[in-house]
Design a protein around this motif. Structure first.
Motif, PDB file in Angstrom:
ATOM      1  N   GLN A  61      20.042   4.844   8.806  1.00  0.00           N
ATOM      2  CA  GLN A  61      19.253   6.047   8.547  1.00  0.00           C
ATOM      3  C   GLN A  61      19.097   6.279   7.049  1.00  0.00           C
ATOM      4  N   ASP A  62      20.146   6.002   6.282  1.00  0.00           N
ATOM      5  CA  ASP A  62      20.077   6.119   4.830  1.00  0.00           C
ATOM      6  C   ASP A  62      19.011   5.173   4.282  1.00  0.00           C
ATOM      7  N   ARG A  63      18.998   3.946   4.789  1.00  0.00           N
ATOM      8  CA  ARG A  63      17.991   2.974   4.355  1.00  0.00           C
ATOM      9  C   ARG A  63      16.591   3.464   4.692  1.00  0.00           C
ATOM     10  N   LEU A  64      16.413   3.988   5.907  1.00  0.00           N
ATOM     11  CA  LEU A  64      15.094   4.476   6.306  1.00  0.00           C
ATOM     12  C   LEU A  64      14.639   5.622   5.407  1.00  0.00           C
ATOM     13  N   ARG A  65      15.553   6.499   5.001  1.00  0.00           N
ATOM     14  CA  ARG A  65      15.197   7.581   4.076  1.00  0.00           C
ATOM     15  C   ARG A  65      14.730   7.013   2.737  1.00  0.00           C
ATOM     16  N   ARG A  66      15.370   5.930   2.307  1.00  0.00           N
ATOM     17  CA  ARG A  66      14.997   5.323   1.023  1.00  0.00           C
ATOM     18  C   ARG A  66      13.641   4.621   1.092  1.00  0.00           C
ATOM     19  N   VAL A  67      13.343   4.031   2.246  1.00  0.00           N
ATOM     20  CA  VAL A  67      12.089   3.290   2.404  1.00  0.00           C
ATOM     21  C   VAL A  67      10.916   4.250   2.521  1.00  0.00           C
ATOM     22  N   GLY A  68      11.119   5.367   3.204  1.00  0.00           N
ATOM     23  CA  GLY A  68      10.028   6.301   3.434  1.00  0.00           C
ATOM     24  C   GLY A  68       9.142   5.817   4.559  1.00  0.00           C
ATOM     25  N   ASP A  69       7.963   6.362   4.636  1.00  0.00           N
ATOM     26  CA  ASP A  69       7.032   5.972   5.689  1.00  0.00           C
ATOM     27  C   ASP A  69       6.520   4.562   5.445  1.00  0.00           C
ATOM     28  N   PRO A  70       6.422   3.752   6.515  1.00  0.00           N
ATOM     29  CA  PRO A  70       5.892   2.404   6.341  1.00  0.00           C
ATOM     30  C   PRO A  70       4.416   2.469   5.964  1.00  0.00           C
ATOM     31  N   PRO A  71       3.958   1.490   5.202  1.00  0.00           N
ATOM     32  CA  PRO A  71       2.553   1.503   4.811  1.00  0.00           C
ATOM     33  C   PRO A  71       1.648   1.306   6.031  1.00  0.00           C
ATOM     34  N   GLU A  72       0.483   1.902   5.974  1.00  0.00           N
ATOM     35  CA  GLU A  72      -0.497   1.735   7.044  1.00  0.00           C
ATOM     36  C   GLU A  72      -1.074   0.324   6.960  1.00  0.00           C
ATOM     37  N   PRO A  73      -1.199  -0.360   8.114  1.00  0.00           N
ATOM     38  CA  PRO A  73      -1.822  -1.678   8.065  1.00  0.00           C
ATOM     39  C   PRO A  73      -3.306  -1.541   7.737  1.00  0.00           C
ATOM     40  N   PRO A  74      -3.875  -2.522   7.071  1.00  0.00           N
ATOM     41  CA  PRO A  74      -5.302  -2.446   6.772  1.00  0.00           C
ATOM     42  C   PRO A  74      -6.102  -2.410   8.079  1.00  0.00           C
ATOM     43  N   GLU A  75      -7.192  -1.649   8.068  1.00  0.00           N
ATOM     44  CA  GLU A  75      -7.968  -1.492   9.294  1.00  0.00           C
ATOM     45  C   GLU A  75      -8.770  -2.739   9.638  1.00  0.00           C
ATOM     46  N   GLU A  76      -9.255  -3.445   8.650  1.00  0.00           N
ATOM     47  CA  GLU A  76     -10.055  -4.640   8.915  1.00  0.00           C
ATOM     48  C   GLU A  76      -9.196  -5.890   8.821  1.00  0.00           C
ATOM     49  N   GLY A  77      -9.480  -6.833   9.671  1.00  0.00           N
ATOM     50  CA  GLY A  77      -8.823  -8.129   9.596  1.00  0.00           C
ATOM     51  C   GLY A  77      -7.408  -8.160  10.135  1.00  0.00           C
ATOM     52  N   VAL A  78      -6.969  -7.121  10.815  1.00  0.00           N
ATOM     53  CA  VAL A  78      -5.621  -7.107  11.358  1.00  0.00           C
ATOM     54  C   VAL A  78      -5.677  -7.580  12.802  1.00  0.00           C
ATOM     55  N   ASP A  79      -4.923  -8.613  13.068  1.00  0.00           N
ATOM     56  CA  ASP A  79      -4.798  -9.100  14.439  1.00  0.00           C
ATOM     57  C   ASP A  79      -3.630  -8.340  15.065  1.00  0.00           C
ATOM     58  N   MET A  80      -3.957  -7.267  15.773  1.00  0.00           N
ATOM     59  CA  MET A  80      -2.916  -6.408  16.334  1.00  0.00           C
ATOM     60  C   MET A  80      -2.027  -7.164  17.314  1.00  0.00           C
ATOM     61  N   GLU A  81      -2.591  -8.099  18.028  1.00  0.00           N
ATOM     62  CA  GLU A  81      -1.783  -8.881  18.971  1.00  0.00           C
ATOM     63  C   GLU A  81      -0.718  -9.684  18.220  1.00  0.00           C
ATOM     64  N   GLU A  82      -1.099 -10.314  17.118  1.00  0.00           N
ATOM     65  CA  GLU A  82      -0.147 -11.069  16.296  1.00  0.00           C
ATOM     66  C   GLU A  82       0.865 -10.125  15.647  1.00  0.00           C
ATOM     67  N   PHE A  83       0.388  -9.001  15.166  1.00  0.00           N
ATOM     68  CA  PHE A  83       1.266  -8.005  14.566  1.00  0.00           C
ATOM     69  C   PHE A  83       2.334  -7.556  15.557  1.00  0.00           C
ATOM     70  N   LEU A  84       1.929  -7.234  16.784  1.00  0.00           N
ATOM     71  CA  LEU A  84       2.870  -6.790  17.808  1.00  0.00           C
ATOM     72  C   LEU A  84       3.812  -7.919  18.229  1.00  0.00           C
ATOM     73  N   ARG A  85       3.314  -9.149  18.277  1.00  0.00           N
ATOM     74  CA  ARG A  85       4.172 -10.292  18.611  1.00  0.00           C
ATOM     75  C   ARG A  85       5.265 -10.449  17.559  1.00  0.00           C
ATOM     76  N   ARG A  86       4.887 -10.346  16.294  1.00  0.00           N
ATOM     77  CA  ARG A  86       5.880 -10.464  15.214  1.00  0.00           C
ATOM     78  C   ARG A  86       6.876  -9.313  15.248  1.00  0.00           C
ATOM     79  N   LEU A  87       6.391  -8.124  15.532  1.00  0.00           N
ATOM     80  CA  LEU A  87       7.274  -6.972  15.631  1.00  0.00           C
ATOM     81  C   LEU A  87       8.275  -7.164  16.774  1.00  0.00           C
ATOM     82  N   ASP A  88       7.809  -7.652  17.912  1.00  0.00           N
ATOM     83  CA  ASP A  88       8.706  -7.932  19.041  1.00  0.00           C
ATOM     84  C   ASP A  88       9.750  -8.976  18.667  1.00  0.00           C
ATOM     85  N   ALA A  89       9.320 -10.017  17.951  1.00  0.00           N
ATOM     86  CA  ALA A  89      10.255 -11.065  17.533  1.00  0.00           C
ATOM     87  C   ALA A  89      11.319 -10.493  16.592  1.00  0.00           C
TER      88      ALA A  89
END
Length: 115
Positions: A61-89
């Motif tokens: 939780q301390d680390r998460l406070r230091r990181v803050g909000d994660p950056p928003e992924p770019p709207e164009e050119g993002v393969d959400m399926e690949e993004f979610l696969r990597r997140l699952d991994a």
């Protein structure tokens, strides 16, 4: 619980059991270090395990406070399926690593109980 960082890396630190258990989480969010004061060995194994989990979670939780909000992924050119696969991994790897840590701690506690 106390928290501190040596530099700008998004790491986290915390303690439990009045400072007898201290956890450090690395910039990847995984446990990087665990310090158990010798007096912590006086706890029953279940209590020690709970203090360890408490310190690790607080460090995360301390680390998460230091990181803050994660950056928003770019709207164009993002393969959400690949993004979610990597997140699952990443989640699977974190669960696997935590399982190994838990098994190691269980084995250590079992050995201490046998003494």
């Amino acid at each position: 619980m106390a928290a501190a960082a040596q530099d700008d890396e998004p790491t986290g630190e915390a303690e439990a059991a009045g400072g007898l258990v201290r956890a450090v989480v690395g910039e990847d969010g995984l446990l990087a270090g665990l310090r158990l004061d010798a007096r912590a060995m006086r706890f029953a194994s279940q209590d020690l395990a709970e203090h360890i989990v408490s310190a690790v979670r607080a460090a995360q939780q301390d680390r998460l406070r230091r990181v803050g909000d994660p950056p928003e992924p770019p709207e164009e050119g993002v393969d959400m399926e690949e993004f979610l696969r990597r997140l699952d991994a990443m989640e699977e790897q974190a669960a696997h690593d935590f399982g190994k840590l838990t098994a190691s701690l269980d084995e250590t506690l079992r050995r201490l109980d046998e003494r």
